[in-house]
Scaffold this motif. Structure first.
Motif, PDB file in Angstrom:
ATOM      1  N   TYR A 189       1.359  -5.087   5.926  1.00 43.48           N
ATOM      2  CA  TYR A 189       1.927  -4.606   4.663  1.00 43.48           C
ATOM      3  C   TYR A 189       0.965  -3.628   3.988  1.00 43.48           C
ATOM      4  CZ  TYR A 189       3.788  -4.690  -0.096  1.00 43.48           C
ATOM      5  OH  TYR A 189       4.282  -4.324  -1.327  1.00 43.48           O
ATOM      6  N   ASN A 190      -0.315  -4.007   3.901  1.00 47.32           N
ATOM      7  CA  ASN A 190      -1.299  -3.150   3.236  1.00 47.32           C
ATOM      8  C   ASN A 190      -1.449  -1.807   3.932  1.00 47.32           C
ATOM      9  OD1 ASN A 190      -1.821  -5.025   1.262  1.00 47.32           O
ATOM     10  ND2 ASN A 190      -3.722  -5.771   2.170  1.00 47.32           N
ATOM     11  N   LYS A 191      -1.467  -1.836   5.258  1.00 44.46           N
ATOM     12  CA  LYS A 191      -1.655  -0.585   5.984  1.00 44.46           C
ATOM     13  C   LYS A 191      -0.472   0.349   5.764  1.00 44.46           C
ATOM     14  CE  LYS A 191      -3.729   1.173  10.167  1.00 44.46           C
ATOM     15  NZ  LYS A 191      -4.352   0.845  11.459  1.00 44.46           N
ATOM     16  N   CYS A 192       0.722  -0.213   5.714  1.00 41.51           N
ATOM     17  CA  CYS A 192       1.903   0.617   5.467  1.00 41.51           C
ATOM     18  C   CYS A 192       1.906   1.173   4.047  1.00 41.51           C
ATOM     19  CB  CYS A 192       3.178  -0.176   5.742  1.00 41.51           C
ATOM     20  SG  CYS A 192       3.455  -0.476   7.500  1.00 41.51           S
ATOM     21  N   VAL A 193       1.384   0.407   3.089  1.00 50.72           N
ATOM     22  CA  VAL A 193       1.230   0.929   1.727  1.00 50.72           C
ATOM     23  C   VAL A 193       0.331   2.159   1.753  1.00 50.72           C
ATOM     24  CG1 VAL A 193       0.221   0.480  -0.545  1.00 50.72           C
ATOM     25  CG2 VAL A 193       1.641  -1.253   0.537  1.00 50.72           C
ATOM     26  N   ASN A 194      -0.823   2.031   2.415  1.00 45.97           N
ATOM     27  CA  ASN A 194      -1.790   3.129   2.445  1.00 45.97           C
ATOM     28  C   ASN A 194      -1.281   4.340   3.210  1.00 45.97           C
ATOM     29  OD1 ASN A 194      -3.692   1.783   0.913  1.00 45.97           O
ATOM     30  ND2 ASN A 194      -4.713   0.875   2.678  1.00 45.97           N
ATOM     31  N   GLU A 195      -0.430   4.106   4.216  1.00 48.07           N
ATOM     32  CA  GLU A 195       0.072   5.214   5.024  1.00 48.07           C
ATOM     33  C   GLU A 195       1.354   5.820   4.463  1.00 48.07           C
ATOM     34  OE1 GLU A 195       0.430   3.687   8.973  1.00 48.07           O
ATOM     35  OE2 GLU A 195      -1.733   3.716   9.326  1.00 48.07           O
ATOM     36  N   GLY A 196       1.825   5.285   3.337  1.00 48.13           N
ATOM     37  CA  GLY A 196       3.040   5.825   2.731  1.00 48.13           C
ATOM     38  C   GLY A 196       4.306   5.400   3.442  1.00 48.13           C
ATOM     39  N   ASN A 197       4.236   4.313   4.204  1.00 46.72           N
ATOM     40  CA  ASN A 197       5.406   3.820   4.935  1.00 46.72           C
ATOM     41  C   ASN A 197       5.970   2.559   4.285  1.00 46.72           C
ATOM     42  OD1 ASN A 197       5.558   5.805   6.957  1.00 46.72           O
ATOM     43  ND2 ASN A 197       3.873   4.841   8.074  1.00 46.72           N
ATOM     44  N   LEU A 198       6.064   2.597   2.964  1.00 47.59           N
ATOM     45  CA  LEU A 198       6.633   1.483   2.213  1.00 47.59           C
ATOM     46  C   LEU A 198       7.733   2.042   1.312  1.00 47.59           C
ATOM     47  CD1 LEU A 198       5.798  -1.590   2.119  1.00 47.59           C
ATOM     48  CD2 LEU A 198       4.939  -1.085  -0.166  1.00 47.59           C
ATOM     49  N   PRO A 199       8.923   2.255   1.862  1.00 42.70           N
ATOM     50  CA  PRO A 199       9.996   2.880   1.075  1.00 42.70           C
ATOM     51  C   PRO A 199      10.405   2.015  -0.108  1.00 42.70           C
ATOM     52  CG  PRO A 199      10.861   1.964   3.122  1.00 42.70           C
ATOM     53  CD  PRO A 199       9.367   1.874   3.213  1.00 42.70           C
ATOM     54  N   LYS A 200      10.684   2.673  -1.225  1.00 42.19           N
ATOM     55  CA  LYS A 200      11.120   1.955  -2.426  1.00 42.19           C
ATOM     56  C   LYS A 200      12.643   1.874  -2.509  1.00 42.19           C
ATOM     57  CE  LYS A 200       7.061   3.026  -5.272  1.00 42.19           C
ATOM     58  NZ  LYS A 200       6.278   3.688  -4.215  1.00 42.19           N
ATOM     59  N   SER A 201      13.322   2.855  -1.922  1.00 43.05           N
ATOM     60  CA  SER A 201      14.786   2.836  -1.912  1.00 43.05           C
ATOM     61  C   SER A 201      15.282   3.783  -0.826  1.00 43.05           C
ATOM     62  CB  SER A 201      15.347   3.271  -3.269  1.00 43.05           C
ATOM     63  OG  SER A 201      15.265   4.677  -3.414  1.00 43.05           O
ATOM     64  N   GLN A 202      16.582   3.716  -0.549  1.00 44.36           N
ATOM     65  CA  GLN A 202      17.172   4.587   0.467  1.00 44.36           C
ATOM     66  C   GLN A 202      17.184   6.044   0.028  1.00 44.36           C
ATOM     67  OE1 GLN A 202      20.773   3.197   2.449  1.00 44.36           O
ATOM     68  NE2 GLN A 202      20.473   1.146   1.588  1.00 44.36           N
ATOM     69  N   GLN A 203      16.880   6.288  -1.227  1.00 44.16           N
ATOM     70  CA  GLN A 203      16.862   7.657  -1.732  1.00 44.16           C
ATOM     71  C   GLN A 203      15.544   8.363  -1.431  1.00 44.16           C
ATOM     72  OE1 GLN A 203      19.845   8.507  -2.814  1.00 44.16           O
ATOM     73  NE2 GLN A 203      20.375   6.337  -2.511  1.00 44.16           N
ATOM     74  N   ASP A 204      14.548   7.614  -0.954  1.00 42.25           N
ATOM     75  CA  ASP A 204      13.262   8.231  -0.627  1.00 42.25           C
ATOM     76  C   ASP A 204      13.447   9.282   0.463  1.00 42.25           C
ATOM     77  OD1 ASP A 204      12.223   6.498  -2.417  1.00 42.25           O
ATOM     78  OD2 ASP A 204      11.031   5.330  -0.993  1.00 42.25           O
ATOM     79  N   GLU A 205      12.704  10.357   0.350  1.00 38.84           N
ATOM     80  CA  GLU A 205      12.835  11.477   1.290  1.00 38.84           C
ATOM     81  C   GLU A 205      12.558  11.048   2.728  1.00 38.84           C
ATOM     82  OE1 GLU A 205      10.944  15.966   1.965  1.00 38.84           O
ATOM     83  OE2 GLU A 205      10.492  14.808   0.156  1.00 38.84           O
ATOM     84  N   ASN A 206      11.551  10.192   2.920  1.00 37.81           N
ATOM     85  CA  ASN A 206      11.178   9.778   4.282  1.00 37.81           C
ATOM     86  C   ASN A 206      11.638   8.356   4.581  1.00 37.81           C
ATOM     87  OD1 ASN A 206       9.389   8.425   2.597  1.00 37.81           O
ATOM     88  ND2 ASN A 206       7.722   8.459   4.102  1.00 37.81           N
ATOM     89  N   TYR A 207      12.754   7.939   3.963  1.00 33.25           N
ATOM     90  CA  TYR A 207      13.194   6.544   4.077  1.00 33.25           C
ATOM     91  C   TYR A 207      13.371   6.104   5.529  1.00 33.25           C
ATOM     92  CZ  TYR A 207      16.260   2.481   4.068  1.00 33.25           C
ATOM     93  OH  TYR A 207      16.800   1.253   4.320  1.00 33.25           O
ATOM     94  N   LYS A 208      14.085   6.881   6.333  1.00 30.43           N
ATOM     95  CA  LYS A 208      14.377   6.469   7.708  1.00 30.43           C
ATOM     96  C   LYS A 208      13.101   6.311   8.527  1.00 30.43           C
ATOM     97  CE  LYS A 208      19.059   8.359   8.080  1.00 30.43           C
ATOM     98  NZ  LYS A 208      19.951   9.303   8.812  1.00 30.43           N
ATOM     99  N   GLU A 209      12.195   7.282   8.393  1.00 30.83           N
ATOM    100  CA  GLU A 209      10.947   7.217   9.156  1.00 30.83           C
ATOM    101  C   GLU A 209      10.089   6.034   8.697  1.00 30.83           C
ATOM    102  OE1 GLU A 209      12.113   9.832   7.615  1.00 30.83           O
ATOM    103  OE2 GLU A 209      12.557  11.301   9.194  1.00 30.83           O
ATOM    104  N   ALA A 210      10.005   5.840   7.370  1.00 33.28           N
ATOM    105  CA  ALA A 210       9.188   4.751   6.842  1.00 33.28           C
ATOM    106  C   ALA A 210       9.785   3.393   7.206  1.00 33.28           C
ATOM    107  CB  ALA A 210       9.054   4.881   5.325  1.00 33.28           C
TER     108      ALA A 210
END
Length: 460
Positions: free
Chosen positions: A383-404
């Motif tokens: 979980y922490n590593k994904c936070v730091n790498e920006g792979n923690l989507p907040k909603s489906q509206q996020d630009e990189n939602y699918k990749e994250a």
């Protein structure tokens, strides 16, 4: 209660099923990517010096390497025939030999590290070197059973497993967990502190101290015993985030260090990287550090911070990989102390780090084994590593939602076997009392599990 008893397993059965926890391998798999360099500088860095290690001198005249080897994270290898992973003794021997050849002489272990196997492995590796050239530290880790008989047996077993007839630095382990009443039960009421003082007089313990996680009232009360006990050293959590921004029940390292300095008590430093969080930093913070010293690793900033105070004897690092060991040797061969301007720069960096919602897990594994087989550290580290790498989507509206979304879910299944994921937590809370960072572990596991389910169902 019947369900809990039915599923509860003892430590022996747990080790038969999973061996040394797969969390031991978490640094390889714990994040959205599997880069094991963890902030080690890229590119050629030149030779690793063999004769430039910085040493500090203890009040008793011991010459101690500023880099200390923390034996909590020895490398492991798969052993299917034994039901899990085992310590890779050949790799441990290579790491120890290399460390000693490059000036490291302080080795810190405990009866509970690496699921109870660290002392034996460390003893095997160190026995191949002259005892008088080594500084060996271990602990009275009587967390579960603090009777006098069990505590003395644990102490004597440490001597046996480490293959030595004396211990250079012996610690009351992780005081503060459970408050002052637990401290008294573990060390005062059972007579163990008096016993260890006598062992120090007999020379079987050369230095007696304690490691601390907890509230300031416990620290102050135990430190006030100095006139009677004469603490030879104290081990504290110190890094550029915890210096002024300690989380949970922990106390700011600035205060802890100042109180030790006031009494002339040397400090030994643990968690200089805050469980790896100061090497696995968000990209823009990495760039901020790299702009200042392009050829130095991200981790080197944290080690320079931890080693700069003059009353620090040694800074512990749990170095699983050779490249981590080499990088840390470079940092301390010799140490370039931080300037006041660099300290201000790191304080600004710490404030930036606080904006990231990571769980304050340091991968100490004190919460393990979970009676339900959950790999708690691996879940939190992923979980922490994904936070730091920006792979923690907040909603489906996020630009990189699918990749994250894909990165988180694929990385989660790779890092943590399905039967050991957060969905299996029943909230028994057995882990909470063991966590030195005072994390509400069941709460975090349930929160992460809910997040994972939302990602799977597409309902975020």
């Amino acid at each position: 209660m019947e369900i809990q008893d039915k599923h509860n397993i003892n430590r022996r059965d747990f080790l038969k099923i999973v061996g040394i926890s797969t969390a031991s391998a978490a640094p390889l798999l714990s994040g959205c990517s599997s880069d094991k360099t963890d902030g080690v500088a890229d590119g050629p860095l030149g030779e690793v010096p063999t004769d430039k290690m910085t040493y500090r001198t203890s009040p008793k005249g011991e010459k101690i390497s500023l880099l200390g080897y923390g034996c909590m994270r020895w490398p492991t290898i798969p052993a299917p025939e034994k039901g899990g992973n085992i310590i890779d003794q050949d790799a441990v021997n290579r790491l120890v030999d290399y460390a000693i050849a490059h000036g490291v002489n302080y080795f810190d272990t405990s009866p509970v590290y690496v699921q109870g196997w660290s002392e034996k492995s460390t003893g095997i590796a160190l026995k191949r070197h002259p005892r008088e050239k080594l500084i060996i530290a271990t602990k009275l880790s009587n967390f579960q059973n603090w009777t006098r008989e069990n505590s003395i047996a644990m102490y004597k077993q440490s001597l046996k497993d480490l293959q030595t007839d004396y211990i250079d630095y012996y610690l009351l382990h992780s005081i503060g967990n459970g408050g002052i009443e637990t401290f008294r039960a573990r060390y005062i009421d059972n007579g163990m502190l008096d016993y260890l003082i006598e062992e120090r007089k007999a020379g079987r313990i050369r230095n007696l101290g304690f490691s601390f996680h907890g509230t300031v009232d416990v620290f102050d009360e135990v430190l006030a015993m100095h006139d009677h006990v004469h603490w030879d050293f104290v081990q504290i959590q110190l890094n550029y985030v915890d210096w002024r921004h300690a989380s949970g029940r922990n106390v700011n390292a600035e205060y802890l260090y100042a109180e030790l300095e006031k009494r002339g008590i040397p400090a030994i430093i643990m968690e200089p990287l805050l469980g790896g969080r100061l090497s696995n930093v968000p990209e823009h913070i990495m760039m901020r550090l790299k702009e200042r010293t392009p050829q130095s690793s991200v981790a080197s900033w944290a080690f320079r911070f931890a080693g700069s105070p003059e009353k620090v004897l040694t800074v512990l690092s749990g170095m699983t990989y050779m490249e981590h060991l080499q990088d840390n040797i470079r940092t301390y061969s010799p140490l370039v102390p931080l300037s006041d301007e660099e300290k201000d720069f790191l304080e600004e960096t710490a404030q930036l780090m606080l904006k990231y919602p990571t769980v304050p897990c340091n991968d100490c594994k004190y919460c393990m084994p979970c009676p339900y087989g959950i790999d708690i550290p691996a879940i939190l580290l992923h979980y922490n590593k994904c936070v730091n790498e920006g792979n923690l989507p907040k909603s489906q509206q996020d630009e990189n939602y699918k990749e994250a979304r894909r990165a988180y879910l694929v990385g989660y299944d790779r890092s943590v076997p399905k039967l050991r994921q957060a969905s299996h937590c029943i909230g028994c809370g057995q882990c909470n009392s063991h966590c030195p960072q005072s994390i509400d572990i069941p709460k975090e596991l349930h929160r992460i599990d809910q997040f994972v389910e939302q990602l799977k169902q597409g309902t975020l």
